[in-house]
Scaffold this motif. Structure first.
Motif, PDB file in Angstrom:
ATOM      1  N   ALA A 103      34.102  30.762  32.087  1.00  0.00           N
ATOM      2  CA  ALA A 103      33.780  29.584  30.485  1.00  0.00           C
ATOM      3  C   ALA A 103      34.442  29.701  30.149  1.00  0.00           C
ATOM      4  O   ALA A 103      34.712  28.910  29.482  1.00  0.00           O
ATOM      5  CB  ALA A 103      31.667  29.387  30.729  1.00  0.00           C
ATOM      6  N   ALA A 104      33.456  30.871  28.379  1.00  0.00           N
ATOM      7  CA  ALA A 104      34.209  31.676  27.526  1.00  0.00           C
ATOM      8  C   ALA A 104      36.203  31.766  27.973  1.00  0.00           C
ATOM      9  O   ALA A 104      36.391  31.623  26.306  1.00  0.00           O
ATOM     10  CB  ALA A 104      33.768  32.452  27.298  1.00  0.00           C
ATOM     11  N   ARG A 105      36.739  32.056  28.568  1.00  0.00           N
ATOM     12  CA  ARG A 105      38.032  32.190  28.523  1.00  0.00           C
ATOM     13  C   ARG A 105      38.826  31.372  29.660  1.00  0.00           C
ATOM     14  O   ARG A 105      39.828  31.163  29.649  1.00  0.00           O
ATOM     15  CB  ARG A 105      38.071  33.171  29.745  1.00  0.00           C
ATOM     16  CG  ARG A 105      37.469  35.125  29.618  1.00  0.00           C
ATOM     17  CD  ARG A 105      37.615  35.551  31.012  1.00  0.00           C
ATOM     18  NE  ARG A 105      37.875  37.132  30.751  1.00  0.00           N
ATOM     19  CZ  ARG A 105      37.299  38.083  31.542  1.00  0.00           C
ATOM     20  NH1 ARG A 105      37.483  37.683  32.687  1.00  0.00           N
ATOM     21  NH2 ARG A 105      36.395  39.438  31.386  1.00  0.00           N
ATOM     22  N   GLY A 106      38.024  30.166  29.882  1.00  0.00           N
ATOM     23  CA  GLY A 106      38.223  28.561  29.849  1.00  0.00           C
ATOM     24  C   GLY A 106      38.234  28.562  31.607  1.00  0.00           C
ATOM     25  O   GLY A 106      39.876  28.191  31.718  1.00  0.00           O
ATOM     26  N   ASN A 107      37.636  29.813  32.365  1.00  0.00           N
ATOM     27  CA  ASN A 107      38.526  29.333  33.647  1.00  0.00           C
ATOM     28  C   ASN A 107      37.266  28.276  34.158  1.00  0.00           C
ATOM     29  O   ASN A 107      35.605  29.299  34.517  1.00  0.00           O
ATOM     30  CB  ASN A 107      38.430  30.810  34.565  1.00  0.00           C
ATOM     31  CG  ASN A 107      37.990  30.573  35.311  1.00  0.00           C
ATOM     32  OD1 ASN A 107      38.137  29.720  36.269  1.00  0.00           O
ATOM     33  ND2 ASN A 107      38.319  31.533  36.367  1.00  0.00           N
ATOM     34  N   VAL A 108      37.688  27.306  34.094  1.00  0.00           N
ATOM     35  CA  VAL A 108      36.100  26.267  34.168  1.00  0.00           C
ATOM     36  C   VAL A 108      35.359  26.072  35.646  1.00  0.00           C
ATOM     37  O   VAL A 108      34.673  26.470  35.965  1.00  0.00           O
ATOM     38  CB  VAL A 108      36.774  24.917  34.535  1.00  0.00           C
ATOM     39  CG1 VAL A 108      35.921  23.360  33.977  1.00  0.00           C
ATOM     40  CG2 VAL A 108      37.133  24.254  32.371  1.00  0.00           C
ATOM     41  N   THR A 109      36.408  26.599  36.851  1.00  0.00           N
ATOM     42  CA  THR A 109      35.918  26.078  37.999  1.00  0.00           C
ATOM     43  C   THR A 109      35.506  27.906  38.436  1.00  0.00           C
ATOM     44  O   THR A 109      33.728  27.547  38.936  1.00  0.00           O
ATOM     45  CB  THR A 109      36.947  25.966  39.650  1.00  0.00           C
ATOM     46  OG1 THR A 109      38.004  25.327  38.255  1.00  0.00           O
ATOM     47  CG2 THR A 109      36.910  26.474  40.313  1.00  0.00           C
ATOM     48  N   GLY A 110      35.667  29.135  38.314  1.00  0.00           N
ATOM     49  CA  GLY A 110      35.069  30.092  38.169  1.00  0.00           C
ATOM     50  C   GLY A 110      33.510  30.113  37.150  1.00  0.00           C
ATOM     51  O   GLY A 110      32.616  30.659  37.997  1.00  0.00           O
ATOM     52  N   GLY A 111      34.058  29.554  36.079  1.00  0.00           N
ATOM     53  CA  GLY A 111      32.203  29.796  35.983  1.00  0.00           C
ATOM     54  C   GLY A 111      31.723  28.786  36.085  1.00  0.00           C
ATOM     55  O   GLY A 111      30.683  29.301  36.035  1.00  0.00           O
ATOM     56  N   ALA A 112      32.369  27.790  35.871  1.00  0.00           N
ATOM     57  CA  ALA A 112      30.849  26.640  36.299  1.00  0.00           C
ATOM     58  C   ALA A 112      30.425  27.130  37.536  1.00  0.00           C
ATOM     59  O   ALA A 112      29.076  26.948  37.768  1.00  0.00           O
ATOM     60  CB  ALA A 112      31.532  25.686  37.232  1.00  0.00           C
ATOM     61  N   ARG A 113      31.281  27.858  38.441  1.00  0.00           N
ATOM     62  CA  ARG A 113      30.702  28.475  39.869  1.00  0.00           C
ATOM     63  C   ARG A 113      29.920  29.221  39.536  1.00  0.00           C
ATOM     64  O   ARG A 113      28.937  29.355  40.181  1.00  0.00           O
ATOM     65  CB  ARG A 113      32.045  28.252  41.018  1.00  0.00           C
ATOM     66  CG  ARG A 113      31.795  29.042  42.563  1.00  0.00           C
ATOM     67  CD  ARG A 113      33.130  29.786  43.172  1.00  0.00           C
ATOM     68  NE  ARG A 113      33.263  27.835  43.022  1.00  0.00           N
ATOM     69  CZ  ARG A 113      34.627  28.085  43.439  1.00  0.00           C
ATOM     70  NH1 ARG A 113      36.083  29.271  43.083  1.00  0.00           N
ATOM     71  NH2 ARG A 113      35.133  26.934  43.799  1.00  0.00           N
ATOM     72  N   LEU A 114      30.461  30.431  39.280  1.00  0.00           N
ATOM     73  CA  LEU A 114      29.113  31.371  38.468  1.00  0.00           C
ATOM     74  C   LEU A 114      28.070  31.459  38.547  1.00  0.00           C
ATOM     75  O   LEU A 114      27.081  31.653  38.264  1.00  0.00           O
ATOM     76  CB  LEU A 114      29.834  32.959  38.727  1.00  0.00           C
ATOM     77  CG  LEU A 114      31.157  33.603  38.861  1.00  0.00           C
ATOM     78  CD1 LEU A 114      32.319  33.911  38.564  1.00  0.00           C
ATOM     79  CD2 LEU A 114      30.231  34.617  39.682  1.00  0.00           C
ATOM     80  N   LEU A 115      28.193  30.627  37.183  1.00  0.00           N
ATOM     81  CA  LEU A 115      27.189  30.028  36.221  1.00  0.00           C
ATOM     82  C   LEU A 115      25.855  29.272  38.127  1.00  0.00           C
ATOM     83  O   LEU A 115      24.484  29.516  37.358  1.00  0.00           O
ATOM     84  CB  LEU A 115      27.367  28.665  35.260  1.00  0.00           C
ATOM     85  CG  LEU A 115      28.043  29.968  34.148  1.00  0.00           C
ATOM     86  CD1 LEU A 115      28.656  28.110  33.400  1.00  0.00           C
ATOM     87  CD2 LEU A 115      26.520  30.417  33.816  1.00  0.00           C
ATOM     88  N   ARG A 116      26.276  28.506  38.384  1.00  0.00           N
ATOM     89  CA  ARG A 116      25.500  27.714  39.033  1.00  0.00           C
ATOM     90  C   ARG A 116      25.192  28.860  40.356  1.00  0.00           C
ATOM     91  O   ARG A 116      23.941  28.642  41.161  1.00  0.00           O
ATOM     92  CB  ARG A 116      26.040  26.825  40.900  1.00  0.00           C
ATOM     93  CG  ARG A 116      26.562  25.416  39.360  1.00  0.00           C
ATOM     94  CD  ARG A 116      26.723  24.208  40.234  1.00  0.00           C
ATOM     95  NE  ARG A 116      27.123  23.529  39.480  1.00  0.00           N
ATOM     96  CZ  ARG A 116      28.147  22.754  38.851  1.00  0.00           C
ATOM     97  NH1 ARG A 116      29.240  23.184  38.936  1.00  0.00           N
ATOM     98  NH2 ARG A 116      27.627  21.541  38.542  1.00  0.00           N
ATOM     99  N   ARG A 117      26.244  29.836  40.717  1.00  0.00           N
ATOM    100  CA  ARG A 117      25.528  31.195  41.866  1.00  0.00           C
ATOM    101  C   ARG A 117      24.506  31.811  41.499  1.00  0.00           C
ATOM    102  O   ARG A 117      23.698  32.122  41.869  1.00  0.00           O
ATOM    103  CB  ARG A 117      26.257  31.934  42.025  1.00  0.00           C
ATOM    104  CG  ARG A 117      26.072  32.753  43.320  1.00  0.00           C
ATOM    105  CD  ARG A 117      27.805  33.279  43.511  1.00  0.00           C
ATOM    106  NE  ARG A 117      28.317  33.124  43.636  1.00  0.00           N
ATOM    107  CZ  ARG A 117      29.873  33.733  44.095  1.00  0.00           C
ATOM    108  NH1 ARG A 117      30.137  34.300  43.615  1.00  0.00           N
ATOM    109  NH2 ARG A 117      30.689  32.543  45.014  1.00  0.00           N
TER     110      ARG A 117
END
Length: 173
Positions: A103-117
């Motif tokens: 999320a801090a790197r700006g990877n919105v999809t990956g950040g949200a997915r890993l936060l939820r996982r």
């Protein structure tokens, strides 16, 4: 690729004697590789065995400093060296740290997915008979789960990078 004296092409990447990547490139505070020779942030040593309390304290310091990638490495050490019944706990925490990194790197999809996982893993661990029977080392798992899901939603809605230091979670309530 580099050439040998015989003209044969060789792989110039950092490798150990068995051909495995050494990951010797310098990295920035979010774990992104920098050019060789650049000043990077000191890497976390790998394979360190810490007590759970040391793991939580060190990871919190790194999160507070805006270095979630490095906190993930601390959690990963606990995941790999701790008791089997706690692996899901430490893996879930590592996923939260990696989610914040993305999320801090700006990877919105990956950040949200890993936060939820990671949130799901913590929830699942807490609901399991193992998780219910074990302490959480003073961590507020419900609060972390809520933080991760809220941040995932905010990241998706804004579509932009977050400040890792400003958005770091409090591991203990």
């Amino acid at each position: 690729m580099a050439s040998t004296s015989s003209g044969r092409q060789t792989d110039a990447r950092d490798r150990d004697s068995e051909g495995r990547a050494r990951n010797a490139r310098p990295r920035d505070g979010l774990g992104r590789p920098l050019p060789y020779g650049a000043d990077g942030v000191a890497r976390q040593p790998e394979g360190v065995v810490r007590t759970p309390q040391q793991t939580v304290a060190e990871a919190q310091e790194l999160l507070n400093a805006g270095r979630p990638f490095h906190a993930h490495e601390v959690f990963e050490d606990a995941w790999k060296s701790g008791p089997d019944e706690e692996r899901a706990l430490w893996r879930g925490l590592a996923q939260l740290a990696v989610g914040l990194t993305h999320a801090a790197r700006g990877n919105v999809t990956g950040g949200a997915r890993l936060l939820r996982r990671g949130a799901g893993a913590l929830e699942e661990w807490g609901a399991s008979t193992v998780g219910r029977g074990k302490q959480s080392y003073g961590m507020d798992l419900a609060g972390l789960t809520g933080w991760a899901r809220q941040l995932a939603q905010e990241v998706e809605q804004s579509g932009s990078a977050v400040d890792a230091r400003a958005r770091s979670p409090r591991l203990r309530g």
